[in-house]
Design an enzyme around this catalytic site. Structure first.
Site, PDB file in Angstrom:
ATOM      1  N   TYR A 142     -11.057  -5.319   1.650  1.00 24.79           N
ATOM      2  CA  TYR A 142     -10.025  -6.169   2.240  1.00 24.79           C
ATOM      3  C   TYR A 142     -10.204  -6.284   3.750  1.00 24.79           C
ATOM      4  O   TYR A 142      -9.891  -7.311   4.338  1.00 24.79           O
ATOM      5  CB  TYR A 142      -8.639  -5.580   1.959  1.00 24.79           C
ATOM      6  CG  TYR A 142      -8.045  -6.004   0.643  1.00 24.79           C
ATOM      7  CD1 TYR A 142      -8.544  -5.505  -0.553  1.00 24.79           C
ATOM      8  CD2 TYR A 142      -6.984  -6.892   0.593  1.00 24.79           C
ATOM      9  CE1 TYR A 142      -7.996  -5.887  -1.758  1.00 24.79           C
ATOM     10  CE2 TYR A 142      -6.425  -7.273  -0.609  1.00 24.79           C
ATOM     11  CZ  TYR A 142      -6.934  -6.770  -1.783  1.00 24.79           C
ATOM     12  OH  TYR A 142      -6.383  -7.148  -2.970  1.00 24.79           O
ATOM     13  N   LYS A 189     -15.429   4.388  -8.356  1.00 30.31           N
ATOM     14  CA  LYS A 189     -16.650   3.929  -9.038  1.00 30.31           C
ATOM     15  C   LYS A 189     -17.802   4.715  -8.425  1.00 30.31           C
ATOM     16  O   LYS A 189     -18.772   4.155  -7.885  1.00 30.31           O
ATOM     17  CB  LYS A 189     -16.791   2.404  -8.868  1.00 30.31           C
ATOM     18  CG  LYS A 189     -17.915   1.770  -9.665  1.00 30.31           C
ATOM     19  CD  LYS A 189     -17.678   1.723 -11.161  1.00 30.31           C
ATOM     20  CE  LYS A 189     -18.904   1.166 -11.878  1.00 30.31           C
ATOM     21  NZ  LYS A 189     -18.811   1.268 -13.346  1.00 30.31           N
ATOM     22  N   ASP A 221     -13.700   1.316 -14.458  1.00 32.35           N
ATOM     23  CA  ASP A 221     -13.831   0.565 -15.720  1.00 32.35           C
ATOM     24  C   ASP A 221     -13.164   1.333 -16.861  1.00 32.35           C
ATOM     25  O   ASP A 221     -12.428   0.764 -17.673  1.00 32.35           O
ATOM     26  CB  ASP A 221     -15.304   0.233 -16.029  1.00 32.35           C
ATOM     27  CG  ASP A 221     -16.257   1.401 -15.823  1.00 32.35           C
ATOM     28  OD1 ASP A 221     -15.834   2.451 -15.299  1.00 32.35           O
ATOM     29  OD2 ASP A 221     -17.438   1.264 -16.195  1.00 32.35           O
ATOM     30  N   ASP A 245      -5.268  -3.001  -6.569  1.00 30.19           N
ATOM     31  CA  ASP A 245      -4.725  -4.358  -6.712  1.00 30.19           C
ATOM     32  C   ASP A 245      -4.865  -4.805  -8.167  1.00 30.19           C
ATOM     33  O   ASP A 245      -3.912  -5.292  -8.782  1.00 30.19           O
ATOM     34  CB  ASP A 245      -5.503  -5.299  -5.781  1.00 30.19           C
ATOM     35  CG  ASP A 245      -5.013  -6.735  -5.882  1.00 30.19           C
ATOM     36  OD1 ASP A 245      -3.789  -6.937  -5.910  1.00 30.19           O
ATOM     37  OD2 ASP A 245      -5.867  -7.649  -5.953  1.00 30.19           O
ATOM     38  N   ASP A 249      -1.799  -4.915 -11.441  1.00 29.44           N
ATOM     39  CA  ASP A 249      -1.450  -6.150 -12.177  1.00 29.44           C
ATOM     40  C   ASP A 249      -1.587  -5.884 -13.670  1.00 29.44           C
ATOM     41  O   ASP A 249      -0.752  -6.298 -14.472  1.00 29.44           O
ATOM     42  CB  ASP A 249      -2.380  -7.316 -11.790  1.00 29.44           C
ATOM     43  CG  ASP A 249      -1.761  -8.229 -10.742  1.00 29.44           C
ATOM     44  OD1 ASP A 249      -1.004  -7.705  -9.890  1.00 29.44           O
ATOM     45  OD2 ASP A 249      -2.021  -9.446 -10.760  1.00 29.44           O
TER      46      ASP A 249
HETATM   47  C1  IPM Z   1      -0.814  -7.785  -3.761  1.00 26.36           C
HETATM   48  C2  IPM Z   1      -1.363  -9.168  -3.605  1.00 26.36           C
HETATM   49  C3  IPM Z   1      -2.086  -9.259  -2.267  1.00 26.36           C
HETATM   50  C4  IPM Z   1      -3.249  -8.278  -2.299  1.00 26.36           C
HETATM   51  C5  IPM Z   1      -2.575 -10.671  -1.879  1.00 26.36           C
HETATM   52  C6  IPM Z   1      -1.445 -11.675  -1.921  1.00 26.36           C
HETATM   53  C7  IPM Z   1      -3.248 -10.681  -0.555  1.00 26.36           C
HETATM   54  O1  IPM Z   1      -2.178  -9.505  -4.670  1.00 26.36           O
HETATM   55  O2  IPM Z   1      -0.030  -7.357  -2.898  1.00 26.36           O
HETATM   56  O3  IPM Z   1      -1.147  -7.124  -4.752  1.00 26.36           O
HETATM   57  O4  IPM Z   1      -4.327  -8.594  -2.803  1.00 26.36           O
HETATM   58  O5  IPM Z   1      -3.074  -7.169  -1.800  1.00 26.36           O
HETATM   59 MG    MG Z   2      -2.180  -8.106  -6.227  1.00 31.69          MG
END
Ligand code: IPM
Ligand code: MG
Length: 362
Positions: A142, A189, A221, A245, A249
């Site tokens: 990042y 990893k 993984d 990240d 999700d």
């Molecule tokens: C999160 C989001 C952000 C990230 C984006 C919007 C930059 O996906 O906070 O998880 O990747 O950190």
């Molecule tokens: Mg995210």
């Protein structure tokens, strides 16, 4: 207690869900006799539209001057399919994380029993899951150097970690593990990446300072697979920025919906609280978004930044009662939900306030 809170509604559904997070803060303040003052600021697409900057200077100043920040969401479809855009809404979020030193992103995967059927995973696999992710937030690809060759045909993002960056988040995660079930899984990893080998080396060293915590190291993984195969095996999960990240999700589906997950970003200064969901422009302004992640973010703020545990507990209990009474937003409704109990953003927000105000709420 007196506190000054900066509200950054952001983009898409951000403003509509954040309004309910703030409404809950106001109600808690009046119920418990706290004095919360508020300010508002722009970020992301909203910041670009008004000032050309996804993180206007004024927003950063206000952020630094506040005791905690409630954030909505960031992003705009306009940029998603335009990789050439130089100024992007997300830059605002990344910059504020860096500027405020928010290196630890806590993402609890909290499961409300009533939502077991809302997940695409089997209730028997999910029941009893309780995971706390520690995602590193100010390093990794990042923030590593980015480059593009002159002929534009080659691009790179540097995946970089420094020892101190791993150490400080590892300490936070181990301390949390000590207060929970004393199990920590560090995800990397290390079979391929040098930055992951540093990560693992540092975590192994820090682990020695927490002998009461059982440490497991897992490759990303494998972790991605185990998370849906047997989520209960995880308690505290410690991982790097990009892996965290993606994994969180994925983990949101354990909780039924992205609309249920809150997060806390902390470091050395002001804490930053936000839902993990995005700006969801497809449903923005339609009274469809789930405000519960923003409301749960407020609970995290009260607990983590202000140490107000009872107040935070009251919010999660109120949400639990709302769900037990059968109310759902569209994203968490299932075939068992009565159609008249599927609520819009506003009605769900009001329902939480109504349950919060009940004198006997246990
Ligand atoms: C999160 C989001 C952000 C990230 C984006 C919007 C930059 O996906 O906070 O998880 O990747 O950190
Ligand atoms: Mg995210």
């Amino acid at each position: 207690m007196k506190k000054h809170i900066l509200v950054i509604p952001g983009d898409g559904i951000g403003p509509e869900v954040t309004a309910w997070g703030k409404a809950v803060l106001e109600q808690i303040a009046s119920q418990y006799g706290h004095e919360f003052t508020y300010d508002e600021a722009l970020m992301g697409h909203a910041g670009i539209e008004a000032t050309g900057n996804p993180l206007p200077d004024e927003t950063l100043e206000k952020a630094k001057a506040s005791d905690a920040i409630l954030f909505g969401a960031i992003g705009h479809i306009k940029y998603d399919n335009d990789p050439s855009a130089k100024v992007r809404p997300e830059q605002g979020l990344l910059k504020i994380r860096k500027e405020l030193g928010l290196y630890a992103n806590l993402r609890p995967i909290m499961l409300f029993d009533e939502l077991l059927d809302a997940s695409s995973l089997k209730p028997a696999v999910l029941r009893g899951t309780d995971i706390l992710f520690f995602r590193e937030l100010t390093g990794d690809v990042y923030f590593g150097e980015k480059s593009r060759s002159e002929d534009r045909n080659t691009a790179s993002d540097l995946m970089i970690y420094h020892r101190y960056e791993v150490e400080r988040i590892a300490h936070k995660a181990y301390q949390a593990a000590q207060a929970r079930s004393k199990r920590l899984c560090s995800v990397d990893k290390a079979n391929v990446l040098e930055s992951s080998r540093l990560w693992r080396e540092v975590v192994q060293e820090i682990a020695k300072q927490y002998p009461d915590v059982e440490t497991e190291h897992m490759f990303i993984d494998n972790a991605a697979m185990q998370l849906v195969k047997n989520p209960k095996k995880f308690d505290v999960v410690l991982t790097a920025n990009l892996f965290g990240d993606i994994l969180t999700d994925e983990a949101s589906q354990i909780a039924g919906s992205m609309g249920m997950l809150a997060s806390a970003s902390v470091g050395d200064g002001t804490g930053f609280f936000e839902p993990i969901h995005g700006s969801a422009h497809d449903i923005a302004g339609q009274d469809k978004a789930n405000p519960l992640a923003s409301i749960l973010s407020v609970a995290l703020m009260l607990e983590i930044s202000f140490g107000l545990k009872d107040e935070a507990k009251r919010i999660t209990t109120a949400i639990d009662h709302v769900l037990k009474a059968g109310y759902r937003t569209g994203d968490i409704a299932d075939t068992l939900t009565q159609p008249d109990k599927i609520l819009g953003t506003k009605a769900m927000g009001e329902m939480v306030l109504q349950f919060l105000s009940k004198p006997a709420l246990t």
